[in-house]
Design an enzyme around this catalytic site. Structure first.
Site, mmCIF file in Angstrom:
data_model
loop_
_atom_site.group_PDB
_atom_site.id
_atom_site.type_symbol
_atom_site.label_atom_id
_atom_site.label_comp_id
_atom_site.label_asym_id
_atom_site.label_seq_id
_atom_site.Cartn_x
_atom_site.Cartn_y
_atom_site.Cartn_z
ATOM 1 N N ARG A 80 0.817 -1.226 0.000
ATOM 2 C CA ARG A 80 0.000 0.000 0.000
ATOM 3 C C ARG A 80 0.846 1.270 0.000
ATOM 4 N NH1 ARG A 80 -4.309 -1.434 4.686
ATOM 5 N NH2 ARG A 80 -3.676 -3.597 4.753
ATOM 6 N N CYS B 100 0.109 0.491 16.077
ATOM 7 C CA CYS B 100 -0.066 -0.675 16.955
ATOM 8 C C CYS B 100 0.158 -0.285 18.405
ATOM 9 C CB CYS B 100 0.883 -1.783 16.565
ATOM 10 S SG CYS B 100 2.582 -1.374 16.918
ATOM 11 N N GLU C 95 -9.441 -5.372 17.091
ATOM 12 C CA GLU C 95 -8.676 -4.160 16.785
ATOM 13 C C GLU C 95 -9.417 -3.366 15.704
ATOM 14 O OE1 GLU C 95 -4.990 -4.802 14.588
ATOM 15 O OE2 GLU C 95 -4.023 -3.215 15.740
HETATM 16 P P1 NAD Z 1 -1.450 -6.798 7.260
HETATM 17 O O1 NAD Z 1 -1.421 -7.980 8.173
HETATM 18 O O2 NAD Z 1 -2.591 -6.633 6.333
HETATM 19 O O3 NAD Z 1 -0.145 -6.814 6.311
HETATM 20 C C1 NAD Z 1 1.145 -7.029 6.830
HETATM 21 C C2 NAD Z 1 2.001 -7.685 5.758
HETATM 22 O O4 NAD Z 1 1.441 -8.954 5.423
HETATM 23 C C3 NAD Z 1 2.049 -6.868 4.458
HETATM 24 O O5 NAD Z 1 3.364 -6.893 3.959
HETATM 25 C C4 NAD Z 1 1.084 -7.609 3.546
HETATM 26 O O6 NAD Z 1 1.429 -7.516 2.188
HETATM 27 C C5 NAD Z 1 1.188 -9.042 4.018
HETATM 28 N N1 NAD Z 1 -0.060 -9.789 3.810
HETATM 29 C C6 NAD Z 1 -1.316 -9.274 3.674
HETATM 30 N N2 NAD Z 1 -2.206 -10.260 3.517
HETATM 31 C C7 NAD Z 1 -1.519 -11.425 3.543
HETATM 32 C C8 NAD Z 1 -1.899 -12.794 3.452
HETATM 33 N N3 NAD Z 1 -3.165 -13.159 3.301
HETATM 34 N N4 NAD Z 1 -0.948 -13.722 3.543
HETATM 35 C C9 NAD Z 1 0.344 -13.380 3.712
HETATM 36 N N5 NAD Z 1 0.760 -12.084 3.822
HETATM 37 C C10 NAD Z 1 -0.151 -11.122 3.739
HETATM 38 O O7 NAD Z 1 -1.237 -5.525 8.186
HETATM 39 P P2 NAD Z 1 -1.383 -3.999 7.781
HETATM 40 O O8 NAD Z 1 -2.815 -3.680 7.577
HETATM 41 O O9 NAD Z 1 -0.409 -3.649 6.741
HETATM 42 O O10 NAD Z 1 -0.874 -3.296 9.129
HETATM 43 C C11 NAD Z 1 -1.691 -3.062 10.240
HETATM 44 C C12 NAD Z 1 -1.584 -4.165 11.263
HETATM 45 O O11 NAD Z 1 -0.229 -4.312 11.694
HETATM 46 C C13 NAD Z 1 -2.369 -3.864 12.519
HETATM 47 O O12 NAD Z 1 -2.978 -5.051 12.954
HETATM 48 C C14 NAD Z 1 -1.316 -3.397 13.499
HETATM 49 O O13 NAD Z 1 -1.656 -3.544 14.857
HETATM 50 C C15 NAD Z 1 -0.196 -4.279 13.115
HETATM 51 N N6 NAD Z 1 1.081 -3.745 13.579
HETATM 52 C C16 NAD Z 1 1.704 -4.373 14.601
HETATM 53 C C17 NAD Z 1 2.899 -3.879 15.092
HETATM 54 C C18 NAD Z 1 3.612 -4.581 16.204
HETATM 55 O O14 NAD Z 1 4.787 -4.343 16.366
HETATM 56 N N7 NAD Z 1 2.964 -5.422 16.978
HETATM 57 C C19 NAD Z 1 3.459 -2.727 14.523
HETATM 58 C C20 NAD Z 1 2.776 -2.105 13.467
HETATM 59 C C21 NAD Z 1 1.595 -2.624 12.997
#
Ligand code: NAD
Length: 498
Positions: A177, A281, A383
């Site tokens: 994104r 997060c 969340e």
């Molecule tokens: P997301 O889980 O949609 O995506 C994260 C990564 O996974 C991306 O690179 C994406 O391309 C990939 N991805 C997406 N769908 C997938 C699938 N079906 N199979 C395999 N890979 C896939 O997360 P997001 O929307 O980009 O980010 C927000 C989320 O991240 C929130 O839940 C937030 O809390 C979390 N987050 C956690 C931390 C932490 O340190 N705990 C830090 C930042 C964000």
């Protein structure tokens, strides 16, 4: 239309899959560019480049690797404004917040500049007659990082900063994104002196992630994103024999004791709940006032504070937060607001339907406040990741302590109080990984370590700090004997140190 490229072996590489992800301008709601979604073959090209680079990079001495990090830090600092603008234009967070995103990543690079010290092993002289024992930390090989959209500079730097300084070579699969800043960072790493193939960026979706999980040459994976996908990456990566750390989602609580400085708390809560449109997060989307008087007082002040908040474009210097990342996410957040109403929570301030003049198609959501939210509600359990603050009233310290402790997520938590003993007791007993005491967003500094508990993290080690060094290295222990004469111990029994 602008097309983002992969970055493999020090060069931009056009995507060949024919599949693309849309990159929006969240201010206008228009598609501004597209990112190629890699195939398994394209991922393999990056792994091969990283394997070739590993042979030499892993034996470059740590001080020289650190010098690359020093130079990278200088280059990123020199381009801070350019990077922040690029970041804001794809993510939607305001410019000052984008600078913070880059800066927090740079702090991990500063930690990585000290890698020679962090990699020093242990030594025991004379563990037995003529025997010395020493240990060393060696890099793993080709490793990978999969990152979320919400911190496109900081989180990649958490991972590749430490991993590369430790002597590994890296494949970064950033969020499709907002993938442009990660590519710029990789270009700057090359400019700083990292050889081609040391840091590669491959864009993609599940196909690219599965290719990383299945590639036999990838030794370790660091993932940050939502919990279901974190668990998927953890389970499949571990089943393939890889080392995996996978950080997931969050639902952080801010507990407010009756003696707290409410003027300060209201300011802290507004920033932590609504800053970056709640897409953090470590945001504080749940506030737990203890006692009726605290709740009433806080509610009144929060409503007044929310009225002063300024939502605007990511380039508006007066705006406190900007739009969310895309239309699907805006819809998801608004669905949760409706669900909260349907579940019986009181919607005190409704941020839906917010419109910014001249940017009517932008992904803006006004701040929302719910009161009388209960632990059974789905909107409390899950969340939301938007500018929505939920108030859950507690009638005692113990009841307030129980809420974050029993919640399925366990990333961060904060307590607001003037009572040191209560704060100390709370920090010791709460079942959450990162705790703030009068600190609303307790993201630890780079030389400490970042990681939550429960559904907020799968795997054993945290990000950055010495935990990061341990994650990105394997330890080897050498027992060496240089005896003066004949060793008469029996060779047939297990050696012991007598
Ligand atoms: P997301 O889980 O949609 O995506 C994260 C990564 O996974 C991306 O690179 C994406 O391309 C990939 N991805 C997406 N769908 C997938 C699938 N079906 N199979 C395999 N890979 C896939 O997360 P997001 O929307 O980009 O980010 C927000 C989320 O991240 C929130 O839940 C937030 O809390 C979390 N987050 C956690 C931390 C932490 O340190 N705990 C830090 C930042 C964000």
């Amino acid at each position: 239309m602008r097309e983002v490229r992969h970055f493999v072996n020090g060069q931009a590489l056009e995507g060949r899959s024919g599949r693309f992800g849309d990159i929006y301008d969240p201010n206008t709601g228009e598609v501004q560019a597209r990112a190629p979604l890699a195939t398994a073959e394209e991922l393999d090209l990056a792994v091969q480049a990283a394997q070739r680079a590993f042979t030499n990079w892993s034996i470059v001495n740590p001080q020289r690797r650190a010098r690359v990090m020093f130079e990278f830090k200088r280059l990123v600092e020199a381009r801070m404004d350019e990077l922040a603008e690029l970041l804001s234009s794809e993510h939607g967070k305001v410019l000052a917040d984008s600078r913070g995103d880059v800066q927090r990543g740079l702090e991990v690079i500063e930690f990585a500049c000290g890698i020679p010290h962090a990699l020093k092993g242990e030594f025991t002289e004379g563990a037995g007659p003529g025997i010395d024992v020493y240990s060393m930390r060696q890099p793993l090989g080709v490793v990978a990082g999969i990152t979320p959209f919400n911190f496109p500079a900081m989180i990649p730097m958490w991972m590749f900063g430490v991993a590369i300084a430790c002597g590994n070579t890296f494949i970064l699969k950033p969020s499709e994104r907002d993938p442009s800043v990660p590519v710029r960072l990789a270009e700057l790493m090359m400019e700083a002196g990292a050889p081609a193939g040391v840091l590669n960026v491959v864009h993609g979706d599940k196909v690219a992630v599965d290719a990383i999980l299945q590639h036999p040459a990838v030794q370790a994976i660091s993932f940050v994103g939502s919990s279901d996908i974190a668990h998927y990456v953890y389970a499949h990566g571990a089943a393939m024999g890889k080392r995996v750390q996978a950080m997931g989602g969050a639902k952080n609580h801010g507990v407010v004791l009756p003696d707290a400085d409410l003027d300060q708390v209201v300011k802290d809560l507004a920033g932590a709940a609504f800053g970056s449109a709640g897409e953090r997060c470590m945001a504080l989307p749940v506030v737990v006032p203890v006692g009726q008087r605290t709740a009433e007082d806080l509610r009144e002040r929060l409503v007044a504070e929310i009225e002063t908040l300024k939502v605007g474009t990511s380039t508006d210097p007066a705006a406190q937060y900007g739009p969310v990342v895309n239309a699907a996410h805006k819809q998801r957040v608004e669905n949760y607001i409706q669900l909260g109403v349907d579940e019986g929570a009181e919607l005190v301030v409704d941020g839906r339907g917010f419109q910014l003049q001249g940017y009517e198609k932008g992904f803006f959501i006004g701040p929302s406040l719910f009161d009388h939210v209960t632990p059974q509600m789905r909107t409390y359990q899950e969340e939301i990741f938007g500018p929505v603050l939920q108030m859950v009233r507690a009638d005692s310290f113990e009841a307030a302590l129980e809420l974050p402790s029993k919640h399925p997520y366990g990333n961060g938590v904060a307590i607001f109080t003037r009572n040191g003993r209560a704060a100390r007791d709370f920090a010791a007993r709460v079942n959450v990984g990162m705790v703030g005491i009068n600190v609303p967003i307790p993201v630890p500094v780079a030389y400490h370590t970042f990681g939550g508990w429960k559904r907020s993290a799968f795997g054993d080690t945290n990000q950055h700090g010495m935990e990061g060094v341990r994650f990105w290295t394997k330890i080897k222990t050498v027992t060496a004997r240089w005896p003066e004469g004949l060793v008469e111990d029996s060779a047939f029994v297990i050696p012991t140190m007598r």
